[in-house]
Scaffold this active site. Structure first.
Site, PDB file in Angstrom:
ATOM      1  N   GLY A 155       0.836  -1.197   0.000  1.00  0.00           N
ATOM      2  CA  GLY A 155       0.000   0.000   0.000  1.00  0.00           C
ATOM      3  C   GLY A 155       0.868   1.242   0.000  1.00  0.00           C
ATOM      4  N   GLY A 157       0.210   4.518  -0.521  1.00  0.00           N
ATOM      5  CA  GLY A 157      -0.468   5.807  -0.453  1.00  0.00           C
ATOM      6  C   GLY A 157       0.381   6.785   0.326  1.00  0.00           C
ATOM      7  N   LEU A 213      -8.738  -1.238   3.866  1.00  0.00           N
ATOM      8  CA  LEU A 213      -9.500  -2.471   4.033  1.00  0.00           C
ATOM      9  C   LEU A 213     -10.639  -2.493   3.027  1.00  0.00           C
ATOM     10  CD1 LEU A 213     -10.112  -5.097   5.570  1.00  0.00           C
ATOM     11  CD2 LEU A 213     -11.574  -3.730   7.099  1.00  0.00           C
ATOM     12  N   ARG A 240      -5.256  -1.844   8.868  1.00  0.00           N
ATOM     13  CA  ARG A 240      -6.544  -2.340   9.344  1.00  0.00           C
ATOM     14  C   ARG A 240      -6.373  -3.783   9.805  1.00  0.00           C
ATOM     15  NH1 ARG A 240      -7.830   2.088   9.817  1.00  0.00           N
ATOM     16  NH2 ARG A 240      -9.671   3.217   9.057  1.00  0.00           N
ATOM     17  N   GLU A 269     -11.468  -5.370  17.931  1.00  0.00           N
ATOM     18  CA  GLU A 269     -10.821  -4.469  18.884  1.00  0.00           C
ATOM     19  C   GLU A 269     -11.813  -4.040  19.960  1.00  0.00           C
ATOM     20  OE1 GLU A 269      -9.239  -1.301  16.484  1.00  0.00           O
ATOM     21  OE2 GLU A 269      -7.718  -2.577  15.569  1.00  0.00           O
ATOM     22  N   HIS A 297      -4.467   0.207  18.728  1.00  0.00           N
ATOM     23  CA  HIS A 297      -4.894   1.044  17.609  1.00  0.00           C
ATOM     24  C   HIS A 297      -4.491   2.499  17.879  1.00  0.00           C
ATOM     25  CE1 HIS A 297      -7.988   1.270  14.113  1.00  0.00           C
ATOM     26  NE2 HIS A 297      -7.070   2.215  13.984  1.00  0.00           N
ATOM     27  N   ALA A 299      -1.399   3.963  16.547  1.00  0.00           N
ATOM     28  CA  ALA A 299      -0.327   4.457  15.678  1.00  0.00           C
ATOM     29  C   ALA A 299      -0.559   5.891  15.236  1.00  0.00           C
ATOM     30  CB  ALA A 299      -0.177   3.557  14.456  1.00  0.00           C
TER      31      ALA A 299
END
Length: 342
Positions: A155, A157, A213, A240, A269, A297, A299
């Site tokens: 990924g 991006g 995702l 994700r 989660e 979760h 980051a």
């Protein structure tokens, strides 16, 4: 007065960022709901814009009630909790906030990788168990020289690119897989491109995931992907949770195919404490000790990123409601297919 509906957002320490982004003359209606039924239909129908967190899904039955809505904004990068096709069918653009935590998440991915290669948390935990007996370099099972490793990014991006540049700054050759970035990106950034996940995984010693995702990426890192890895690969996921199959990660760690895994996100989660991977980690079993790091979760998290995500989401709503200016639209093609020219 236009109203921005926040159906599932609790303001942490006040709504200053949201208020600043929305400006004057816009009302903020805030709820802490997890289901549509917890908010009266008339509230949904009156909303001029909806800004969404992660506690509630905008499903087709919610979209049916958005009679006055000009835009739905996901306060974050991923938007898999919004039925973007249903929104497009009613002419409602969906936007995200793609740039609020770019550097924070890329820094976390790099930190997780370095944590394993330099043994930071493994040494700390060993010394906490016995600061005298464990005063020895042998208590970091994954430690290795970072220079000389090949790194992979799934990924490419904004966050994936930021991670790739950090990896390059550590003098690592960087490979990537992303079928949606334009040809020549690899030349511009000095990366090696792969045409399949399996090809990438077979070429690198560590891989960090930064993909959306969707149907293509759900379960992407499964048993077959783990088998395609070089033995002893370090895996990092700050994207994700459902992209990675926890059973496959458990089996890969136990066999040694995966040397270590740093997971900021999980399929559920909080996770099920009794899942075999989580249970082994909680018991600090010998085979997993120092080889799995979990984050809640987090980051993306910093005071600055919290301000940015809230300010930019509200600003996107304000620009649409007051100027008709649309930015960061993620369902533009679907809107055009539905006959709405945007």
């Amino acid at each position: 007065m236009p109203t921005i509906l926040y159906p599932d957002t609790r303001f942490l320490g006040g709504a200053e960022a949201d208020r600043a982004g929305a400006g004057d003359g816009i009302e903020l209606a805030t709820y802490d709901a997890t289901r549509r039924e917890q908010i009266a239909d008339e509230v949904w129908r009156a909303a001029d814009a909806v800004i969404l967190g992660i506690g509630l899904n905008i499903t087709a039955d919610v979209v049916e009630r958005l009679d006055n809505c000009k835009i739905i904004i996901r306060m974050g990068v991923g938007y898999d909790n919004i039925d973007v096709r249903a929104a497009a069918g009613r002419g409602i653009p969906v936007a995200n906030v793609p740039d609020y935590g770019t550097t924070d998440i890329a820094d976390t991915a790099m930190a997780l990788l370095l944590n394993f290669t330099r043994g930071v948390s493994a040494y700390d935990n060993a010394l906490r168990r016995d600061v005298v007996a464990n005063w020895h370099v042998s208590h970091a099972p994954v430690i290795r020289r970072t220079k000389g490793m090949a790194a992979g990014v799934i990924g490419l991006g904004r966050i994936g690119t930021a991670s790739a540049l950090r990896l390059k700054a550590f003098d690592l050759p960087v490979h990537f897989y992303d079928p949606y970035v334009s040809n020549g990106t690899e030349l511009a950034l000095g990366l090696t491109r792969h045409q399949s996940v399996a090809s990438l995984l077979s070429a690198v010693d560590a891989v960090t995931i930064h993909a959306f995702l969707n149907d293509e990426t759900r379960g992407l890192i499964d048993g077959a992907a783990v088998a395609a890895m070089r033995k002893g690969t370090i895996l990092v996921n700050t994207a994700r949770g459902p992209i990675c199959d926890l059973d496959a990660i458990h089996d890969g760690l136990k066999s040694g195919q995966i040397a270590a895994a740093g997971l900021d996100v999980l399929p559920n989660e909080p996770p099920d404490p009794e899942h075999k991977l989580i249970a082994a980690w909680r018991r600090d079993e010998d085979w997993i000790r120092g080889r799995l790091v979990l984050l809640p979760h987090a980051a993306y998290y910093s005071a600055q990123s919290l301000w940015d995500i809230r300010y930019k989401a509200a600003e996107t709503a304000r620009l649409m409601l007051t100027e008709g200016r649309l930015r960061n639209c993620v369902n533009g093609e679907l809107l055009r297919e539905a006959g709405f020219g945007r």
